[in-house]
Design a protein around this motif. Structure first.
Motif, PDB file in Angstrom:
ATOM      1  N   PHE A  38       0.847  -1.196   0.000  1.00 43.29           N
ATOM      2  CA  PHE A  38       0.000   0.000   0.000  1.00 43.29           C
ATOM      3  C   PHE A  38       0.882   1.245   0.000  1.00 43.29           C
ATOM      4  O   PHE A  38       1.789   1.358   0.821  1.00 43.29           O
ATOM      5  N   ARG A  39       0.582   2.173  -0.898  1.00 44.59           N
ATOM      6  CA  ARG A  39       1.329   3.438  -0.955  1.00 44.59           C
ATOM      7  C   ARG A  39       0.370   4.601  -0.798  1.00 44.59           C
ATOM      8  O   ARG A  39      -0.564   4.762  -1.586  1.00 44.59           O
ATOM      9  N   TYR A  40       0.616   5.416   0.191  1.00 44.67           N
ATOM     10  CA  TYR A  40      -0.208   6.586   0.469  1.00 44.67           C
ATOM     11  C   TYR A  40      -0.006   7.638  -0.616  1.00 44.67           C
ATOM     12  O   TYR A  40       1.127   7.986  -0.957  1.00 44.67           O
ATOM     13  N   ASP A  41      -1.105   8.151  -1.163  1.00 45.75           N
ATOM     14  CA  ASP A  41      -1.039   9.159  -2.222  1.00 45.75           C
ATOM     15  C   ASP A  41      -0.872  10.544  -1.594  1.00 45.75           C
ATOM     16  O   ASP A  41      -1.843  11.230  -1.284  1.00 45.75           O
ATOM     17  N   LYS A  42       0.377  10.951  -1.419  1.00 44.19           N
ATOM     18  CA  LYS A  42       0.661  12.235  -0.771  1.00 44.19           C
ATOM     19  C   LYS A  42       0.229  13.410  -1.639  1.00 44.19           C
ATOM     20  O   LYS A  42      -0.193  14.450  -1.128  1.00 44.19           O
TER      21      LYS A  42
END
Length: 202
Positions: A38-42
């Motif tokens: 999971f990669r947080y969409d900054k």
């Protein structure tokens, strides 16, 4: 490795940090080969920053979800909203109401994180477990008022992000899923939906 870019829109940094650490641990817990990430969409967060109050979350979350999926091509979305009540009936009613505002195509990949009463109650359960690792006593704390939960975690019912963020980081890195699921109805509801989603991808 499959990357899942996720959007978040919610009430505060404590929810966002809990979510980030939760997702890292969930993958480790469920998917031993770690083929999911999971990669947080900054970038999205600059447009729809967290730290909103519940009224703004209720008002804007459906649009935030639409923008996240359409404009930012996110794979999954999380909405954080404190319930501010310990009623299971109100929890179910709030979930149903918020889900009814989502586009049908986005419902299966949008997850409502609605702690009873606030995220600090989930953190408080974690703290109880860490402080008493061998205890099997089932202590119910979700009827305790929010200020008491915040005081149990931070030492004060009112605290700055500068002081609270390291504490949230510390506790949310040590989530005992089985324990928290057995104690908190709101965590169990959220966790089961996310868990089922991840397992279908694994």
């Amino acid at each position: 490795m499959r990357e899942l870019k996720y959007g978040y829109f919610g009430e505060d940094e404590a929810q966002r940090i809990f979510l980030e650490n939760y997702l890292i641990q969930l993958v480790d817990y469920l998917v031993k080969s770690k083929e999911i990430y999971f990669r947080y969409d900054k970038e999205f967060s600059y447009l729809y920053k967290g730290e909103k109050n519940s009224t703004i979350v209720d008002q804007d979350f459906a649009e935030a979800v639409r923008v996240g999926f359409i404009k930012y091509q996110q794979d999954v979305f999380f909405v954080g909203r404190d319930l501010d009540s310990h009623s299971e009936k109100k929890l179910k009613s709030k979930i149903a109401l918020m889900q009814s505002e989502l586009d049908e195509k986005n419902k299966g990949k949008t997850f409502l994180m609605i702690p009873v009463q606030c995220i600090e109650h989930w953190l408080w359960y974690i703290k109880i477990k860490l402080d008493n690792p061998n205890s099997t006593k089932n202590i119910s704390i979700e009827s305790e008022p929010n200020p008491k939960a915040k005081k149990a975690i931070y030492g004060s019912p009112k605290i700055s992000n500068k002081k609270s963020i390291p504490i949230v980081e510390e506790y949310s890195r040590q989530i005992d899923f089985d324990y928290l699921e057995s104690r908190s109805e709101s965590f169990r509801e959220f966790h089961n939906r996310v868990k089922n989603f991840v397992m279908k991808l694994a």
